[in-house]
Write an enzyme that holds these catalytic residues in place. Structure first.
Site, PDB file in Angstrom:
ATOM      1  N   HIS A 245       0.817  -1.217   0.000  1.00 16.22           N
ATOM      2  CA  HIS A 245       0.000   0.000   0.000  1.00 16.22           C
ATOM      3  C   HIS A 245       0.854   1.273   0.000  1.00 16.22           C
ATOM      4  CE1 HIS A 245      -3.740   1.882  -0.161  1.00 16.22           C
ATOM      5  NE2 HIS A 245      -4.328   1.430   0.922  1.00 16.22           N
TER       6      HIS A 245
ATOM      7  N   ASP B  13      -1.857   2.285  -4.727  1.00 20.00           N
ATOM      8  CA  ASP B  13      -3.074   2.784  -4.089  1.00 20.00           C
ATOM      9  C   ASP B  13      -4.211   1.789  -4.280  1.00 20.00           C
ATOM     10  OD1 ASP B  13      -1.754   5.105  -3.347  1.00 20.00           O
ATOM     11  OD2 ASP B  13      -2.316   6.154  -5.188  1.00 20.00           O
TER      12      ASP B  13
END
Length: 425
Positions: A396, A400
């Site tokens: 992450h 995204d």
């Protein structure tokens, strides 16, 4: 008489220490020149340490699983003759592809070990293993055993007062008179109290370290999507039925590999590695697909290199070759490293959904779950369709949530309309 001190060899690659994973000898064993004494493991290779002399093992300097520094004493060998300094002549490096069931599935490299020799007036004492005898079973006559069995009494709980602690009928009476409850264990069953401790060594330790590194440094986001693979399975069945004798039978993985190639061409940020220490993301033009593979020694990830340059049949052939090499322990170092994105699959045991752990330093992993026939609503009725979930995890910090979803949705389109996989852009 002399005593050789064999030290941990310099295994190269700037490695200052290695893990001892195998002893082939024990104190008191005779050894001959060139006989393999031990094996140590570096990051990817197992290094065998041969004996430069003939003699008898006096002492072992480490236990399996210990980390030993380069040039630290590893073992001592008692030999005939005068002492003196001896340095083992360098031996050419060779890669062995002879598989052993218990060895790690990596290439084994034979490297000579530096040796020192010193004279010894008296040989060092030989370590001897001490074996503790197992606890004796309770002594009792057949009649007492039958009565205890019928009463549900565990004789191991009954103190014996007869000769050699033999349990008598009076002992059973006193046991019950004290208010002791008969055992609830059914006849023929017994409680187990053994405890087994297993030291984490070799490849299992490497797997453990890799998983800790990945989960401690990568913030995972996992995205699960269901895929209708009915048409894909029909196509796969048709292609297998008409394949040539020299073509490998297709599983679903080669289709997924080709779908990955097309998808990362559109989203190159997913086919990347992240050096979080340097803060550098490297996007790769080459698509080197790691395929998590279970072997007798543990989990390995052989790599299908340049999947972007392979057709579906070649992907299938290379996948089978690498899986067999990994399971037999003959895979080369370069075949087990350098992946840019990884696929993991548990086959028929794939479950409904999984949460795959990213293969550090990559930024994405695609998990394949099992295919199940389920009733699906087509707008007017329920029809049977072959459904499969993809469970994909992303770093992450780099990917995204929107990009992760777009990546999986593109895979979904390609797998649900498999003809698109074969259309060149």
């Amino acid at each position: 008489m002399g005593e050789f001190i064999i030290k941990m060899p310099d295994v190269g690659e700037g490695v200052a220490e290695a893990e001892l994973v195998e002893w082939h000898v024990k104190p008191g064993d005779p050894v001959r020149e060139d006989m393999v004494l031990a094996a140590v493991m570096t990051d990817k290779a197992t290094v065998e340490i041969p004996s430069p002399v003939t003699g008898t093992v006096l002492w072992l300097g480490a236990e399996i699983g210990d980390t030993v520094a380069v040039k630290a004493p590893l073992l001592r060998i008692h030999v005939a003759g005068e002492g003196g300094e001896v340095t083992a002549a360098p031996m050419p490096e060779t890669v062995s592809i002879e598989a052993k069931e218990e060895q790690s599935p990596v290439a084994r490299v034979e490297i000579p070990s530096p040796v020192e020799v010193k004279t010894s007036a008296q040989p060092a004492p030989v370590a001897r293993a001490v074996v503790q005898p197992p606890a004796d079973k309770p002594l009792a006559s057949p009649a007492v055993r039958l009565r205890a069995q019928e009463s549900g009494i565990d004789l191991r709980q009954v103190p014996g007062t007869g000769p050699a602690r033999r349990i008598t009928h009076d002992d059973l009476d006193q046991f019950l008179a004290r208010g002791a409850q008969p055992s609830v264990t059914p006849a023929g069953l017994a409680m187990k109290t053994t405890v087994e401790e297993i030291k984490v060594t070799g490849l299992r330790r490497r797997i453990s370290e890799k998983m800790v590194l990945a989960t401690s440094r990568i913030p995972h986001i996992t995205y699960v999507e269901e895929i209708d693979v009915t048409d894909l399975e029909d196509l796969r069945t048709t292609m297998n039925a008409s394949r040539k004798p020299d073509q490998t039978k297709l599983t679903i993985l080669p289709f997924l590999m080709r779908a990955l190639v097309k998808t990362v061409a559109e989203q190159p940020g997913v086919n990347a590695t992240f050096d979080d220490d340097a803060g550098i993301i490297t996007r790769h033009g080459a698509v080197h697909i790691g395929v998590a593979t279970q072997t007798p020694a543990g989990l390995t990830v052989p790599v299908v290199r340049h999947a972007e340059a392979r057709n579906i049949w070649n992907c299938a052939t290379e996948l089978v070759r690498l899986a067999e090499a990994a399971r037999s322990g003959s895979a080369l170092r370069e075949e087990l490293s350098g992946s840019t994105i990884t696929i993991t699959s548990l086959g028929a045991m794939g479950g409904i959904a999984t949460t795959p752990i990213i293969n550090h330093p990559e930024v994405a992993i695609v998990g394949v779950n099992k295919i199940m026939t389920r009733p699906m609503w087509d707008g007017s009725q329920f029809i049977p369709r072959k459904m499969m979930n993809l469970s994909s995890s992303f770093d992450h910090r780099v990917v995204d949530g929107w990009d992760a979803a777009a990546f999986v949705q593109r895979l979904k389109v390609l797998l649900e309309t498999p003809a698109l996989i074969f259309i060149e852009s």
